[in-house]
Write an enzyme that holds these catalytic residues in place. Structure first.
Site, PDB file in Angstrom:
ATOM      1  N   ARG A 151       0.863  -1.188   0.000  1.00  0.00           N
ATOM      2  CA  ARG A 151       0.000   0.000   0.000  1.00  0.00           C
ATOM      3  C   ARG A 151       0.891   1.225   0.000  1.00  0.00           C
ATOM      4  NH1 ARG A 151      -2.173  -0.910   5.710  1.00  0.00           N
ATOM      5  NH2 ARG A 151      -0.038  -1.677   5.781  1.00  0.00           N
ATOM      6  N   LYS A 208      -3.710 -11.365  -6.898  1.00  0.00           N
ATOM      7  CA  LYS A 208      -3.582  -9.914  -6.812  1.00  0.00           C
ATOM      8  C   LYS A 208      -4.842  -9.225  -7.321  1.00  0.00           C
ATOM      9  CE  LYS A 208      -2.075  -5.816  -6.388  1.00  0.00           C
ATOM     10  NZ  LYS A 208      -0.832  -5.180  -6.655  1.00  0.00           N
ATOM     11  N   LEU A 254     -14.087  -0.426   5.465  1.00  0.00           N
ATOM     12  CA  LEU A 254     -15.517  -0.111   5.508  1.00  0.00           C
ATOM     13  C   LEU A 254     -15.713   1.352   5.890  1.00  0.00           C
ATOM     14  CD1 LEU A 254     -17.322  -3.195   7.146  1.00  0.00           C
ATOM     15  CD2 LEU A 254     -17.327  -2.483   4.745  1.00  0.00           C
ATOM     16  N   CYS A 264      -3.960   1.966  -8.316  1.00  0.00           N
ATOM     17  CA  CYS A 264      -4.210   0.518  -8.342  1.00  0.00           C
ATOM     18  C   CYS A 264      -5.680   0.140  -8.413  1.00  0.00           C
ATOM     19  CB  CYS A 264      -3.566  -0.139  -7.129  1.00  0.00           C
ATOM     20  SG  CYS A 264      -1.780  -0.032  -7.185  1.00  0.00           S
ATOM     21  N   LYS A 327      -5.088   9.573  -0.927  1.00  0.00           N
ATOM     22  CA  LYS A 327      -5.207   9.171   0.478  1.00  0.00           C
ATOM     23  C   LYS A 327      -4.060   9.833   1.235  1.00  0.00           C
ATOM     24  CE  LYS A 327      -2.436   4.954   0.553  1.00  0.00           C
ATOM     25  NZ  LYS A 327      -2.411   3.538   0.858  1.00  0.00           N
ATOM     26  N   ARG A 334      -3.029  10.154  -8.809  1.00  0.00           N
ATOM     27  CA  ARG A 334      -3.618   9.370  -9.888  1.00  0.00           C
ATOM     28  C   ARG A 334      -5.041   8.969  -9.487  1.00  0.00           C
ATOM     29  NH1 ARG A 334       0.585   4.675 -10.641  1.00  0.00           N
ATOM     30  NH2 ARG A 334       0.873   5.147  -8.437  1.00  0.00           N
TER      31      ARG A 334
HETATM   32  C1  UDX Z   1      -4.083  -0.793  -2.844  1.00  0.00           C
HETATM   33  C2  UDX Z   1      -4.093  -2.130  -2.091  1.00  0.00           C
HETATM   34  O1  UDX Z   1      -4.489  -1.903  -0.722  1.00  0.00           O
HETATM   35  C3  UDX Z   1      -2.725  -2.773  -2.128  1.00  0.00           C
HETATM   36  O2  UDX Z   1      -2.746  -4.033  -1.488  1.00  0.00           O
HETATM   37  C4  UDX Z   1      -2.320  -2.933  -3.598  1.00  0.00           C
HETATM   38  O3  UDX Z   1      -1.021  -3.481  -3.672  1.00  0.00           O
HETATM   39  C5  UDX Z   1      -2.370  -1.604  -4.313  1.00  0.00           C
HETATM   40  O4  UDX Z   1      -3.659  -1.024  -4.174  1.00  0.00           O
HETATM   41  P1  UDX Z   1      -3.222   1.670  -2.314  1.00  0.00           P
HETATM   42  O5  UDX Z   1      -3.704   2.048  -3.670  1.00  0.00           O
HETATM   43  O6  UDX Z   1      -1.885   2.144  -1.856  1.00  0.00           O
HETATM   44  O7  UDX Z   1      -3.185   0.077  -2.160  1.00  0.00           O
HETATM   45  O8  UDX Z   1      -4.274   2.261  -1.273  1.00  0.00           O
HETATM   46  P2  UDX Z   1      -5.300   1.708  -0.196  1.00  0.00           P
HETATM   47  O9  UDX Z   1      -4.786   1.967   1.156  1.00  0.00           O
HETATM   48  O10 UDX Z   1      -5.740   0.343  -0.499  1.00  0.00           O
HETATM   49  O11 UDX Z   1      -6.517   2.716  -0.434  1.00  0.00           O
HETATM   50  C6  UDX Z   1      -7.147   2.797  -1.711  1.00  0.00           C
HETATM   51  C7  UDX Z   1      -8.206   3.852  -1.742  1.00  0.00           C
HETATM   52  O12 UDX Z   1      -9.352   3.427  -1.009  1.00  0.00           O
HETATM   53  C8  UDX Z   1      -7.818   5.204  -1.163  1.00  0.00           C
HETATM   54  O13 UDX Z   1      -8.293   6.219  -2.020  1.00  0.00           O
HETATM   55  C9  UDX Z   1      -8.514   5.238   0.169  1.00  0.00           C
HETATM   56  O14 UDX Z   1      -8.805   6.542   0.586  1.00  0.00           O
HETATM   57  C10 UDX Z   1      -9.781   4.446  -0.142  1.00  0.00           C
HETATM   58  N1  UDX Z   1     -10.412   3.819   1.030  1.00  0.00           N
HETATM   59  C11 UDX Z   1      -9.759   2.862   1.737  1.00  0.00           C
HETATM   60  C12 UDX Z   1     -11.710   4.165   1.379  1.00  0.00           C
HETATM   61  O15 UDX Z   1     -12.339   5.025   0.747  1.00  0.00           O
HETATM   62  N2  UDX Z   1     -12.302   3.541   2.449  1.00  0.00           N
HETATM   63  C13 UDX Z   1     -11.666   2.602   3.180  1.00  0.00           C
HETATM   64  O16 UDX Z   1     -12.285   2.079   4.133  1.00  0.00           O
HETATM   65  C14 UDX Z   1     -10.351   2.241   2.812  1.00  0.00           C
END
Ligand code: UDX
Length: 437
Positions: A151, A208, A254, A264, A327, A334
């Site tokens: 992540r 994945k 959630l 991703c 985040k 992106r």
């Molecule tokens: C994700 C996967 O978690 C990771 O395992 C993979 O290798 C790449 O994609 P990442 O893109 O770094 O990782 O971010 P992640 O922490 O998963 O969050 C993704 C998005 O979901 C963010 O925009 C975050 O704000 C959003 N999110 C996450 C929510 O809106 N609600 C949540 O409860 C959790």
């Protein structure tokens, strides 16, 4: 072990530094000379907590080198493929041209007992095709698939101590030797208790894709619930807490709000749908289009909420947009919901002033007309309404009384459901969030 890493983006740069940190001798290759120069000087071209530290120590130890010259990989036993697989320009499918190019560039330098380790996120079937490509080139190197689950924001920790390691290995003469090489390179991680799932190539690729599809579905599920909660006076956060206590469901991922973005989840669910269509199995993952649609709808919901809460006329309001990264702990914009909200408000005619602690440079590259502030206070000054779109700790910790003193009107839309409604209302704010009364 001597290893090479092909591709020095998010995945590759972190992986190369982490492998050197584990004690391996690493040669990392990228075609981008500027990126290579920055990394070789110990300066990652993106924000990632912990990376500058392990990069500097690995460079200082002499175990990590960066180069643009692919021939320098000769002599490494393992070659990690860590190039990007972005969304294609003209469809939802993944563009695997960088993976193909990396394999083609690597082939002339492969030793017969070398192992090529795919880490990039690819459509199922890619690994088998690449293995055949290596074989028909006359090389007897082995291709395995070892997907990466890191992540952003936790990339170093996730690489050094992942939840699991997945080794996709095709049966055959070299399977045992390839498995041994993977166990050796990850020996420290495995000794620390990380479970290993050893499987075939297609399953490893699908693990994945399925993991990201599941996570995206979880977020869109709770965002759909937030729409229902909003219409019925229910509270989506309390709902998530309550269903999350069921260990079969779990509370993580959630959090309702403006939805998921980044490099991703959005592109991976689209690539999965495109691949399923190719396989004649579009209906098996048809729900992923709905997951995508719910997710994109959240951005519209937030834009409409801001305009409505500020009186209904976008052209007469000044909006403070808090956050641009997809985040916190990342400068990645992106497919960022935050940047889309800023853009949507500008398009609707509002005066927008945005601030993000790390992502303003990348945001301005994509959206040069955006007005940005030097800090949150400056963005909030004389604003008619504020919208919190990325839950950076400094926004979550804002004192509503101080914010109220800066703004023209005390109004805030909490698009991440992270502020305390009672505290903001007590300070005189019109407070609204996503699916909470
Ligand atoms: C994700 C996967 O978690 C990771 O395992 C993979 O290798 C790449 O994609 P990442 O893109 O770094 O990782 O971010 P992640 O922490 O998963 O969050 C993704 C998005 O979901 C963010 O925009 C975050 O704000 C959003 N999110 C996450 C929510 O809106 N609600 C949540 O409860 C959790």
């Amino acid at each position: 072990m001597r290893v090479s890493v092909i591709g020095c983006g998010y995945l590759g740069a972190v992986h190369a530094a982490a492998m050197a940190d584990l004690g391996h001798e690493v040669i990392a290759v990228d075609v981008d000379a500027d990126k290579v120069a920055a990394l070789a000087a110990g300066n990652p071209p993106f924000f990632e907590p912990g990376l500058p530290e392990i990069l500097s120590s690995s460079l200082a130890s002499g175990r990590l080198r960066f180069t643009t010259d692919i021939s320098e990989v000769a002599g490494a036993r393992l070659h990690f493929i860590a190039v990007g697989t972005p969304q294609s320009n003209d469809s939802g499918a993944a563009d695997v041209s960088f993976v193909n190019a990396a394999i083609d560039a690597l082939i002339p330098h492969l030793g017969d007992t070398d192992v090529v380790v795919g880490k990039s996120t690819v459509p199922v079937g890619t690994a088998q095709r690449l293995a055949e490509r290596i074989l028909t080139s006359g090389s007897s190197a082995t291709l395995v698939w070892n997907p990466e689950f890191l992540r952003e924001g936790f990339a170093v920790k996730d690489t050094l101590s992942p939840d699991r390691l997945v080794f996709g290995i095709a049966p055959g003469a070299h399977a045992k030797q390839a498995s041994a090489a993977l166990h050796e390179v990850y020996a420290a991680t495995i000794a620390a208790g990380t479970p290993v799932v050893e499987t075939d190539l297609a399953t490893a690729e699908l693990v994945k894709t399925a993991a990201n599809a599941f996570l995206a579905t979880k977020i869109s599920f709770i965002n759909a619930m937030s729409e229902i909660a909003e219409a019925t006076g229910a509270n989506v956060t309390e709902l998530a807490d309550a269903i999350g206590y069921d260990t079969r469901i779990g509370r993580r991922f959630l959090n309702a709000g403006v939805g998921f973005g980044g490099g991703c989840l959005p592109k991976d669910i689209r690539a999965f749908s495109a691949r399923a269509e190719e396989l004649g199995l579009g209906s098996s993952v048809a729900f992923l289009s709905e997951v995508d649609a719910i997710n994109l709808r959240q951005r519209e919901r937030v834009i409409n909420r801001v305009i409505a809460d500020a009186g209904g006329d976008a052209t007469s309001i000044k909006v403070a947009v808090l956050g641009l990264a997809f985040k916190p702990q990342s400068d990645d914009v992106r497919d960022s919901p935050a940047l889309d909200v800023a853009r949507g408000l500008v398009d609707a005619g509002a005066v927008v002033v945005a601030y993000d602690p790390e992502a303003m440079g990348p945001a301005l590259k994509r959206f040069p007309e955006l007005t940005v502030a030097q800090n949150a206070q400056q963005a909030l000054l004389d604003a008619d309404i504020a919208v919190l779109v990325t839950e950076w700790p400094e926004f979550v910790d804002l004192d509503p009384r101080n914010v109220g003193d800066l703004m023209k009107h005390k109004r805030i839309v909490d698009a991440r459901n992270v502020l305390d409604p009672a505290a903001w209302r007590a300070a005189g704010f019109h407070y609204s969030s996503m699916g909470r009364p």
